[in-house]
Design a protein around this motif. Structure first.
Motif, short mmCIF file in Angstrom:
data_model
loop_
_atom_site.label_atom_id
_atom_site.label_comp_id
_atom_site.label_asym_id
_atom_site.label_seq_id
_atom_site.Cartn_x
_atom_site.Cartn_y
_atom_site.Cartn_z
N ALA A 50 2.58 -26.80 -47.33
CA ALA A 50 3.87 -25.58 -48.01
C ALA A 50 2.45 -24.69 -48.92
O ALA A 50 3.17 -23.21 -48.71
CB ALA A 50 4.41 -26.01 -49.31
N THR A 51 1.50 -24.98 -49.51
CA THR A 51 0.46 -23.52 -50.10
C THR A 51 0.03 -23.44 -49.13
O THR A 51 0.46 -21.97 -48.93
CB THR A 51 -0.75 -24.53 -50.80
N LEU A 52 -0.40 -23.40 -48.09
CA LEU A 52 -0.85 -22.95 -47.21
C LEU A 52 0.53 -22.12 -46.25
O LEU A 52 0.09 -20.53 -45.89
CB LEU A 52 -1.41 -23.79 -45.86
N ILE A 53 0.94 -22.76 -46.35
CA ILE A 53 2.10 -21.40 -45.89
C ILE A 53 2.30 -20.29 -46.42
O ILE A 53 2.43 -19.12 -46.09
CB ILE A 53 3.71 -22.71 -45.06
N THR A 54 3.04 -21.02 -47.89
CA THR A 54 2.58 -19.75 -48.86
C THR A 54 2.08 -18.90 -49.28
O THR A 54 2.00 -18.02 -48.67
CB THR A 54 2.75 -20.23 -49.95
N VAL A 55 0.93 -18.99 -49.11
CA VAL A 55 -0.74 -18.18 -48.44
C VAL A 55 -0.42 -16.93 -47.31
O VAL A 55 -0.65 -16.21 -47.51
CB VAL A 55 -1.79 -18.99 -48.79
N GLY A 56 -0.44 -18.48 -46.05
CA GLY A 56 -0.35 -16.97 -45.49
C GLY A 56 0.21 -16.26 -45.55
O GLY A 56 0.50 -15.29 -44.45
N GLN A 57 1.90 -16.56 -45.76
CA GLN A 57 3.08 -15.53 -45.47
C GLN A 57 3.16 -14.48 -46.51
O GLN A 57 3.47 -13.37 -46.20
CB GLN A 57 4.35 -16.18 -45.88
N LEU A 58 2.13 -14.87 -47.98
CA LEU A 58 1.79 -13.67 -48.92
C LEU A 58 0.74 -12.64 -48.35
O LEU A 58 0.56 -11.37 -48.52
CB LEU A 58 1.13 -13.62 -49.45
N TRP A 59 -0.08 -13.43 -47.23
CA TRP A 59 -1.39 -12.54 -46.43
C TRP A 59 -0.85 -11.68 -45.75
O TRP A 59 -1.06 -10.28 -45.25
CB TRP A 59 -2.11 -13.73 -46.25
N ARG A 60 0.09 -11.79 -44.79
CA ARG A 60 1.17 -11.82 -43.98
C ARG A 60 1.78 -10.73 -44.20
O ARG A 60 1.58 -9.42 -43.67
CB ARG A 60 1.92 -12.06 -43.28
N ILE A 61 2.74 -10.62 -45.34
CA ILE A 61 3.00 -10.28 -45.77
C ILE A 61 2.19 -8.55 -46.48
O ILE A 61 2.59 -7.56 -46.16
CB ILE A 61 4.26 -10.30 -46.41
N ASP A 62 1.05 -9.25 -47.08
CA ASP A 62 -0.04 -7.72 -47.61
C ASP A 62 -0.27 -6.89 -45.84
O ASP A 62 -0.30 -6.02 -45.85
CB ASP A 62 -1.19 -8.25 -47.98
N ARG A 63 -0.92 -7.69 -45.03
CA ARG A 63 -1.57 -6.42 -44.01
C ARG A 63 -0.07 -6.40 -43.04
O ARG A 63 -0.87 -4.81 -43.09
CB ARG A 63 -2.05 -8.08 -42.73
N LEU A 64 0.76 -6.23 -43.13
CA LEU A 64 2.06 -5.66 -42.10
C LEU A 64 2.36 -4.38 -43.49
O LEU A 64 2.74 -3.74 -43.07
CB LEU A 64 3.64 -6.45 -42.34
N GLY A 65 2.35 -4.87 -44.82
CA GLY A 65 2.35 -3.70 -45.87
C GLY A 65 1.45 -2.32 -45.51
O GLY A 65 1.62 -1.09 -45.30
N GLN A 66 0.20 -2.68 -45.40
CA GLN A 66 -0.99 -2.03 -45.22
C GLN A 66 -0.84 -1.12 -43.65
O GLN A 66 -1.08 -0.16 -43.41
CB GLN A 66 -2.20 -2.34 -44.99
N LEU A 67 0.00 -1.49 -42.57
CA LEU A 67 0.13 -1.56 -41.55
C LEU A 67 1.06 -0.54 -41.35
O LEU A 67 0.76 0.80 -41.29
CB LEU A 67 1.59 -2.44 -40.08
N TYR A 68 2.78 -1.00 -42.77
CA TYR A 68 3.39 0.05 -43.05
C TYR A 68 2.71 1.21 -43.40
O TYR A 68 3.02 2.75 -42.78
CB TYR A 68 4.29 -0.56 -43.83
N LEU A 69 1.62 1.32 -44.46
CA LEU A 69 1.35 2.35 -44.85
C LEU A 69 0.60 2.91 -43.44
O LEU A 69 0.54 4.96 -43.78
CB LEU A 69 0.07 1.99 -45.89
N ALA A 70 -0.23 2.94 -43.02
CA ALA A 70 -1.38 3.40 -42.14
C ALA A 70 -0.41 3.57 -41.32
O ALA A 70 -1.05 5.00 -40.76
CB ALA A 70 -1.67 2.31 -41.44
N HIS A 71 0.71 3.60 -40.88
CA HIS A 71 2.10 4.92 -39.82
C HIS A 71 2.84 4.86 -40.27
O HIS A 71 3.42 5.60 -39.54
CB HIS A 71 1.97 3.42 -38.77
N HIS A 72 3.47 5.50 -41.10
CA HIS A 72 4.69 5.59 -41.96
C HIS A 72 3.98 6.89 -42.08
O HIS A 72 3.34 7.37 -41.92
CB HIS A 72 4.29 5.48 -43.69
#
Length: 157
Positions: A134-156
């Motif tokens: 569960a910890t790995l899933i949560t860390v992976g999802q949080l990191w994924r949200i962070d990366r996708l947020g960076q994607l949003y900022l780069a292309h918005h």
């Protein structure tokens, strides 16, 4: 159509649903569902087949969640930017370039490893693989949200 796009369509992820899902309450209550689902599945040891009731309730909540909160029209929070970035990524995978693709692949490996450990722990009713998975899933999802947020900022625009 990719599996993720089919899933999004199947659960009614319209433009309005994506905006509602970007609400921080939607994101954080989905994370809160992880321990609830673990507890619901683990409860089979205590209440037998009645464990399907709490499992079903969590599944219903996860299906309703992206529709339950007010829409976010302008993403300002970290979570909202991540969800808007996820929507952009689902529309056009080419937006994720080079090193970011490698990180996305790593996050899939982290999530899959976590899921495998979680399933093993829940089947065997063992605490350490359940918690670690569960910890790995949560860390992976949080990191994924962070990366996708960076994607949003780069292309918005």
């Amino acid at each position: 159509m990719s599996m993720l796009k089919r899933y999004a369509k199947a659960v009614g992820m319209s433009e309005e649903a994506w905006k509602r899902h970007a609400n921080p309450w939607s994101v954080w209550t989905r994370f809160a569902a992880i321990p609830l689902m673990i507890l619901a599945i683990w409860s089979r040891d205590w209440i037998g087949w009645w464990a399907l009731v709490p499992v079903g309730l969590v599944v219903v909540w996860l299906a309703l969640n992206p529709h339950a909160f007010p829409a976010v029209e302008r993403p300002e929070s970290w979570t909202a930017k991540g969800i808007y970035g996820e929507r952009m990524w689902l529309r056009d995978r080419s937006l994720v370039a080079g090193d970011h693709r490698k990180v996305q692949r790593l996050l899939v490996v982290i999530g899959a490893t976590g899921f495998g450990l979680l399933v093993y722990g829940l089947v065997m009713l063992e605490v350490w693989p359940t918690v670690f998975g569960a910890t790995l899933i949560t860390v992976g999802q949080l990191w994924r949200i962070d990366r996708l947020g960076q994607l949003y900022l780069a292309h918005h625009r």
